[in-house]
Scaffold this motif. Sequence first.
Motif, PDB file in Angstrom:
ATOM      1  N   TRP A  57      19.689  64.711 -24.647  1.00 17.41           N
ATOM      2  CA  TRP A  57      20.072  66.037 -24.238  1.00 17.41           C
ATOM      3  C   TRP A  57      19.223  66.363 -22.952  1.00 17.41           C
ATOM      4  O   TRP A  57      19.950  67.047 -21.896  1.00 17.41           O
ATOM      5  CB  TRP A  57      19.696  67.183 -25.100  1.00 17.41           C
ATOM      6  N   THR A  58      18.137  65.707 -22.772  1.00 19.46           N
ATOM      7  CA  THR A  58      17.311  66.083 -21.427  1.00 19.46           C
ATOM      8  C   THR A  58      17.867  65.197 -20.288  1.00 19.46           C
ATOM      9  O   THR A  58      18.345  65.636 -18.999  1.00 19.46           O
ATOM     10  CB  THR A  58      15.879  65.653 -21.434  1.00 19.46           C
ATOM     11  N   SER A  59      18.514  64.007 -20.760  1.00 19.80           N
ATOM     12  CA  SER A  59      19.277  63.233 -19.462  1.00 19.80           C
ATOM     13  C   SER A  59      20.703  63.785 -19.161  1.00 19.80           C
ATOM     14  O   SER A  59      21.110  64.006 -18.202  1.00 19.80           O
ATOM     15  CB  SER A  59      19.463  61.695 -19.809  1.00 19.80           C
ATOM     16  N   PHE A  60      21.106  64.126 -20.348  1.00 19.47           N
ATOM     17  CA  PHE A  60      22.497  64.854 -20.125  1.00 19.47           C
ATOM     18  C   PHE A  60      22.690  66.155 -19.113  1.00 19.47           C
ATOM     19  O   PHE A  60      23.472  66.514 -18.269  1.00 19.47           O
ATOM     20  CB  PHE A  60      23.164  65.232 -21.382  1.00 19.47           C
ATOM     21  N   LEU A  61      21.310  66.963 -19.435  1.00 19.07           N
ATOM     22  CA  LEU A  61      21.249  68.317 -18.505  1.00 19.07           C
ATOM     23  C   LEU A  61      21.275  67.631 -17.138  1.00 19.07           C
ATOM     24  O   LEU A  61      22.084  68.377 -15.989  1.00 19.07           O
ATOM     25  CB  LEU A  61      19.876  68.992 -18.863  1.00 19.07           C
ATOM     26  N   VAL A  62      20.675  66.790 -16.724  1.00 15.38           N
ATOM     27  CA  VAL A  62      20.491  66.192 -15.258  1.00 15.38           C
ATOM     28  C   VAL A  62      21.680  65.516 -14.697  1.00 15.38           C
ATOM     29  O   VAL A  62      22.177  65.961 -13.640  1.00 15.38           O
ATOM     30  CB  VAL A  62      19.529  65.083 -15.152  1.00 15.38           C
ATOM     31  N   VAL A  63      22.700  64.877 -15.678  1.00 17.60           N
ATOM     32  CA  VAL A  63      23.969  64.396 -15.508  1.00 17.60           C
ATOM     33  C   VAL A  63      24.895  65.710 -15.193  1.00 17.60           C
ATOM     34  O   VAL A  63      25.611  65.678 -14.058  1.00 17.60           O
ATOM     35  CB  VAL A  63      24.479  63.670 -16.272  1.00 17.60           C
TER      36      VAL A  63
END
Length: 176
Positions: A57-63
């Motif tokens: 979820w943290t990585s997806f926010l950046v994406v």
Amino acid sequence: MDSALLQNLMAGAGSSSQFIGGLVVALLYAVIGLLSAIGSILIFRRLFQGRWEQIFWTSFLVVIAAFYLSFAAYFGASTHAWQTEVVGVVVFLFCAVGGLFARPAIAVGYVMHGLWDLSHSLSGSSLAGLPITEIPLGYGFFCSTYDFIVACYLMISATAWHESGKFDLYFWRQLH
């Protein structure tokens, strides 16, 4: 362009059939955002467990924040709009890093991204005097709905992010 749709809906510009058509488009994209968020939560909750879900979820926010850079490229945004969008991505990157340490930080990041989506829809090519890029028709409705649902999930989820967890590519084998 999404901003024209939202501005016309709010101002009541155009004919009544245009208003109804615009309203249907907005509702359709919001429903698609809702269903996409629910599907994402159900799938990724099974695929990534424990700490892995937090990392996802943290990585997806950046994406999803970086999508605005692709919109800037596609719509030929000005240099100043690029700068605004890069600053936005950096802000969401900080929220994501904070989310690696505290669940509320990532939830706040998703709420802020939903507001970022709506601000693009509401303000057109300028936000409080800062130039921003255009977005595709319906994207603001879709993405803000998605972001707000994910933020709610992150706040109410009882997932044990403090556990090491696992990454299960074959989660569907256990659905029987």
